[in-house]
Design an enzyme around this catalytic site. Structure first.
Site, PDB file in Angstrom:
ATOM      1  N   GLU A  65       0.893  -1.171   0.000  1.00 13.55           N
ATOM      2  CA  GLU A  65       0.000   0.000   0.000  1.00 13.55           C
ATOM      3  C   GLU A  65       0.918   1.203   0.000  1.00 13.55           C
ATOM      4  O   GLU A  65       1.640   1.438   0.967  1.00 13.55           O
ATOM      5  CB  GLU A  65      -0.933  -0.034   1.210  1.00 13.55           C
ATOM      6  CG  GLU A  65      -2.026   1.016   1.149  1.00 13.55           C
ATOM      7  CD  GLU A  65      -1.570   2.362   1.698  1.00 13.55           C
ATOM      8  OE1 GLU A  65      -1.227   3.249   0.869  1.00 13.55           O
ATOM      9  OE2 GLU A  65      -1.526   2.514   2.917  1.00 13.55           O
ATOM     10  N   CYS A 117      -1.951   8.609   3.677  1.00 18.94           N
ATOM     11  CA  CYS A 117      -1.728   8.097   2.324  1.00 18.94           C
ATOM     12  C   CYS A 117      -2.894   8.396   1.390  1.00 18.94           C
ATOM     13  O   CYS A 117      -2.710   8.486   0.176  1.00 18.94           O
ATOM     14  CB  CYS A 117      -1.447   6.599   2.365  1.00 18.94           C
ATOM     15  SG  CYS A 117      -2.712   5.646   3.225  1.00 18.94           S
TER      16      CYS A 117
END
Length: 515
Positions: free
Chosen positions: A222, A256
């Site tokens: 990720e 993120c």
């Protein structure tokens, strides 16, 4: 922690292979297989979090300068939810699955078993150290794995707390924590793992993937990226500004899936900027630097990187822009007049700086997005269904959210992950369980099937070849047909044979009865 585990973990980087062997031996005992054991460990993980909420808050305040409330909202609630969700659903998730009934294969009882992969490694980043470490751990435990946790060296208070608590609450023969920086991580990645989950940036991800390739260790990544927000003038402007700016300033932008830049029609740009300024003044009436509600940048190097991007921009700072190197403070900042090649558009900002790009229309916004790597998230603010559909249907991203930001990561039942350069695979909830689960196919072919499938055995001849092509080749639909039955025919032959055999047996019993 057992004395054996403690001794291994305190002998330095040269003994990481011993750590893995220790966990492997624990896994080989089979203790993780029973669902009841997994539930015990998941409940222990939940209490590890609940019992120590004040300590986690203090640790994250020390590492990130984050307020207690923001830690509750952004991490503790979601992480605790992951553990409890896995506790309640692990039995259902772990059940073997029967494949859809097929005339060709039903006699062989095709089944998909849900089995643990083995010993897995979770490497987490600094920005959400609890959620991105203990959340995946819940999935790994539910799937029946042993696990090594590697928290970030940039969160020393949190990492030390996790290293202290994990062996107190969880089985130390199966779950362990190692702390350290590049040398330790490098040593760990030299070993083979049954699965690696890495959350972080693309530069380090390339190192992780290169190391994993040498040992054939599967990896889930990720990686974040530049997540855009597309603004439609039809949006609820006040609501849009509040939700967009919250997603940008939460955790000081070190998220993120934070909106990384905004695409706004040029005719609507000034109105949009005014609304964002008003929201920031409402969020921090006495200024963000003196507010207990605003986080700090994690390290001096990250501060310098973000400040450098801001210093080199050719855009116009229309709000904020102040910094304090000593406290690693960067003020929430709005920058307009940003071009495609501006310093703020060359990499993920990962801070509270928001570049605003003016476009002529939604088509130009879509073209702008598609000219870049697929982002981890894409945001659309509009009250027009056709506008929302047009943006989403013509772009690619890990997730797509309408009229809000970053909350998709906490929504139960949704996968969290990227696409292409923003990551591969996904996690949260059952998706974490699936990531750490091996789907093992099984068949149990009865002896009677050899009467049907004897054409597979040598010696081969024309008759066997004819039987094979007759019964194994699927029948194709007409070239112009949209659908049709393409199943092989030998399954039907099997049923016919069984029925014929049953009929013969029944006739035989009838004749015997008549005599």
């Amino acid at each position: 922690m057992s004395s054996t585990t403690s001794a291994i973990l305190n002998t330095g980087t040269s003994s990481f292979s011993q750590v893995r062997s220790h966990l492997k031996n624990g896994f080989k005992t089979g203790r993780t297989r029973p669902i009841q054991f997994r539930k015990q460990q998941l409940l222990a993980l939940a209490y590890l979090i609940k019992d120590n909420i004040p300590r986690f808050q203090r640790a994250l305040a020390s590492d990130l300068g984050r307020s207690d409330t923001e830690t509750i909202v952004l991490e503790i609630g979601g992480t605790l939810g992951e553990a409890v969700d896995a506790y309640h659903n692990v039995a259902k998730w772990s059940k073997h699955e029967s494949v859809p009934w097929s005339v060709n294969w039903f006699a062989m009882k095709p089944t998909i078993r849900k089995e643990p992969k083995g010993v897995v490694l979770i490497i987490s980043p600094f920005n959400y150290p609890m959620w991105l470490l203990l959340g995946p751990l819940a999935g790994a435990i539910a799937a029946g794995n042993a696990c090594l946790l590697k928290p970030s060296e940039l969160t020393p208070a949190f990492s030390a707390l996790v290293a202290e608590l994990v062996p107190k609450y969880l089985d130390p023969e199966l779950y362990a924590v190692i702390n350290g920086a590049i040398p330790e991580t490098t040593k760990v990645l030299e070993l083979q793992w049954d699965h690696i989950m890495y959350t972080g940036g693309p530069r380090v991800a390339s190192i992780v993937l290169t190391a994993a390739a040498k040992t054939l260790s599967p990896v889930t990544t990720e990686l974040g990226g530049k997540s855009p927000a597309v603004i439609d003038p039809s949006c609820d402007l006040k609501l849009t500004a509040r939700r967009l700016m919250w997603g940008k300033v939460a955790n000081a932008g070190q998220t993120c899936v934070a909106p990384d830049y905004v695409l706004v029609p040029k005719s609507f740009l000034d109105q949009f900027v005014r609304a964002c300024k008003d929201v920031l003044k409402d969020f921090y009436p006495e200024g963000a630097e003196s507010s207990d509600s605003f986080c700090r940048i994690i390290s001096a190097s990250h501060f310098a990187r973000i400040k450098g991007l801001l210093d080199r921009t050719e855009g116009q700072i229309v709000y904020g822009g102040s910094t304090n190197e000593e406290t690693k403070f960067i003020e929430p900042t709005l920058v307009t007049g940003v071009n495609a090649d501006d310093s703020l558009m060359r990499e993920e900002i990962f801070g509270p700086v928001l570049p605003i790009v003016g476009v002529d229309d939604v088509d130009e916004a879509i073209e702008f997005i598609n000219a870049r790597d697929h982002p981890l998230a894409l945001y659309v603010f509009s009250t027009n269904s056709a506008f929302k559909s047009k943006v989403i249907d013509n772009t690619q991203s890990g997730s797509a959210v309408m009229n809000d930001t970053i909350i998709q990561a906490l929504a139960e039942g949704l996968p969290f992950g990227g696409i292409g350069p923003s990551g591969s695979g996904c996690n949260t909830g059952k998706f974490s369980f699936d990531t750490f689960t091996h789907l093992r196919s099984t068949l149990d072919n009865p002896g009677i099937m050899d009467y049907i499938m004897s054409f597979r055995y040598p010696p081969y001849n024309a008759n066997k070849r004819k039987l094979y092509t007759t019964f194994m080749f699927p029948s194709l639909p007409a070239r112009t047909a949209a659908d049709g039955n393409g199943a092989p025919k030998w399954g039907i032959l099997f049923i016919a044979s069984v029925l014929a055999a049953s009929s013969v047996a029944l006739i035989g019993r009838t004749r015997l009865g008549s005599t």
